[in-house]
Motif scaffolding. Structure first.
Motif, PDB file in Angstrom:
ATOM      1  N   GLY A  83       0.836  -1.195   0.000  1.00 11.09           N
ATOM      2  CA  GLY A  83       0.000   0.000   0.000  1.00 11.09           C
ATOM      3  C   GLY A  83       0.866   1.238   0.000  1.00 11.09           C
ATOM      4  O   GLY A  83       1.973   1.233   0.544  1.00 11.09           O
ATOM      5  N   MET A  84       0.346   2.289  -0.636  1.00 10.10           N
ATOM      6  CA  MET A  84       1.041   3.577  -0.661  1.00 10.10           C
ATOM      7  C   MET A  84       0.275   4.538   0.244  1.00 10.10           C
ATOM      8  O   MET A  84      -0.946   4.671   0.132  1.00 10.10           O
ATOM      9  N   TYR A  85       1.000   5.200   1.135  1.00 15.16           N
ATOM     10  CA  TYR A  85       0.424   6.078   2.139  1.00 15.16           C
ATOM     11  C   TYR A  85       1.021   7.476   2.034  1.00 15.16           C
ATOM     12  O   TYR A  85       2.140   7.639   1.535  1.00 15.16           O
ATOM     13  N   LEU A  86       0.293   8.444   2.563  1.00 15.97           N
ATOM     14  CA  LEU A  86       0.913   9.730   2.841  1.00 15.97           C
ATOM     15  C   LEU A  86       1.813   9.484   4.047  1.00 15.97           C
ATOM     16  O   LEU A  86       1.395   8.845   5.014  1.00 15.97           O
ATOM     17  N   SER A  87       3.020   9.937   3.997  1.00 20.23           N
ATOM     18  CA  SER A  87       3.970   9.633   5.059  1.00 20.23           C
ATOM     19  C   SER A  87       3.487  10.152   6.411  1.00 20.23           C
ATOM     20  O   SER A  87       3.106  11.310   6.534  1.00 20.23           O
ATOM     21  N   PRO A  88       3.554   9.293   7.428  1.00 16.64           N
ATOM     22  CA  PRO A  88       3.229   9.753   8.779  1.00 16.64           C
ATOM     23  C   PRO A  88       4.402  10.484   9.436  1.00 16.64           C
ATOM     24  O   PRO A  88       4.291  10.959  10.559  1.00 16.64           O
ATOM     25  N   TRP A  95       8.475  -1.100   5.771  1.00 18.63           N
ATOM     26  CA  TRP A  95       8.057   0.185   5.236  1.00 18.63           C
ATOM     27  C   TRP A  95       9.244   0.892   4.602  1.00 18.63           C
ATOM     28  O   TRP A  95      10.396   0.605   4.923  1.00 18.63           O
ATOM     29  N   ASN A  96       8.927   1.798   3.683  1.00 22.01           N
ATOM     30  CA  ASN A  96       9.965   2.600   3.031  1.00 22.01           C
ATOM     31  C   ASN A  96       9.375   3.969   2.742  1.00 22.01           C
ATOM     32  O   ASN A  96       8.345   4.074   2.082  1.00 22.01           O
ATOM     33  N   ASP A  97      10.029   4.994   3.241  1.00 19.14           N
ATOM     34  CA  ASP A  97       9.608   6.369   2.972  1.00 19.14           C
ATOM     35  C   ASP A  97      10.524   6.915   1.878  1.00 19.14           C
ATOM     36  O   ASP A  97      11.687   7.206   2.124  1.00 19.14           O
ATOM     37  N   PHE A  98       9.984   7.020   0.677  1.00 17.97           N
ATOM     38  CA  PHE A  98      10.786   7.466  -0.454  1.00 17.97           C
ATOM     39  C   PHE A  98      11.156   8.944  -0.342  1.00 17.97           C
ATOM     40  O   PHE A  98      12.106   9.398  -0.957  1.00 17.97           O
ATOM     41  N   GLY A  99      10.419   9.687   0.464  1.00 16.72           N
ATOM     42  CA  GLY A  99      10.711  11.104   0.652  1.00 16.72           C
ATOM     43  C   GLY A  99      11.908  11.358   1.544  1.00 16.72           C
ATOM     44  O   GLY A  99      12.618  12.345   1.377  1.00 16.72           O
ATOM     45  N   THR A 100      12.142  10.461   2.499  1.00 15.56           N
ATOM     46  CA  THR A 100      13.262  10.643   3.424  1.00 15.56           C
ATOM     47  C   THR A 100      14.375   9.622   3.215  1.00 15.56           C
ATOM     48  O   THR A 100      15.465   9.777   3.756  1.00 15.56           O
ATOM     49  N   GLY A 101      14.077   8.566   2.462  1.00 16.40           N
ATOM     50  CA  GLY A 101      15.070   7.513   2.253  1.00 16.40           C
ATOM     51  C   GLY A 101      15.159   6.551   3.423  1.00 16.40           C
ATOM     52  O   GLY A 101      16.053   5.721   3.484  1.00 16.40           O
ATOM     53  N   GLU A 102      14.231   6.639   4.351  1.00 17.46           N
ATOM     54  CA  GLU A 102      14.239   5.765   5.514  1.00 17.46           C
ATOM     55  C   GLU A 102      13.348   4.556   5.278  1.00 17.46           C
ATOM     56  O   GLU A 102      12.492   4.574   4.404  1.00 17.46           O
TER      57      GLU A 102
END
Length: 154
Positions: A32-37, A55-62
């Motif tokens: 699933g794709m989420y708005l980052s928390p 999980w992977n946050d593509f915006g932060t690289g975490e």
């Protein structure tokens, strides 16, 4: 303790987020794709792999496990995240790691065997090219050791 961590890592990231009112904007088979928390996301840069429970946050690289996510969302240590997850899951018997205590600094095994003039030609040339005085270090060679607080920086 290892089996307890394995148990905690099995807690569904998908369910954890849903319990907090965080739902996917898009669902595909297996993820699933989420708005980052973790930040003010407007383009669903946060992926949860349902099969691997990562999980992977593509915006932060975490990215990482449920433990990493809780530590990041709650702004706490890994140990505290484990405690929170164990408590929420009802697994209060989980053995939790102690916070890391500062350890004594390691003693270096490097030993100065001798001190002499700089002889390596490439190093001498390097220092000359940078206009570093080759004789300046000699004035510090046999000085008695004193406390740093007695010296001033110019």
């Amino acid at each position: 303790m290892g089996s307890n961590i394995v148990y905690i890592k099995r807690i569904s990231i998908r369910s954890y987020l849903a319990q907090r009112g965080i739902n996917p904007t898009t669902e595909k088979p297996g993820y699933g794709m989420y708005l980052s928390p973790l930040w003010e996301d407007t383009h669903a840069n946060f992926k949860v792999d349902y099969n691997r429970n990562l999980w992977n946050d593509f915006g932060t690289g975490e990215g990482g496990s449920i433990i990493d996510l809780v530590a990041r969302m709650e702004n706490c240590s890994i140990a505290e995240a484990i405690r929170k997850l164990a408590y929420e899951s009802g697994n209060t018997e989980t053995i939790l790691p102690n916070e890391q205590k500062p350890t004594a600094p390691k003693i270096s095994r490097i030993e100065i065997l001798s001190v002499g003039e700089l002889e390596h030609l490439a190093l001498v040339e390097y220092l000359r090219d940078r206009q570093i005085d080759l004789h300046r270090p000699a004035q510090f060679r046999n000085r008695p050791k004193t406390k740093r607080s007695q010296h001033s920086v110019h």
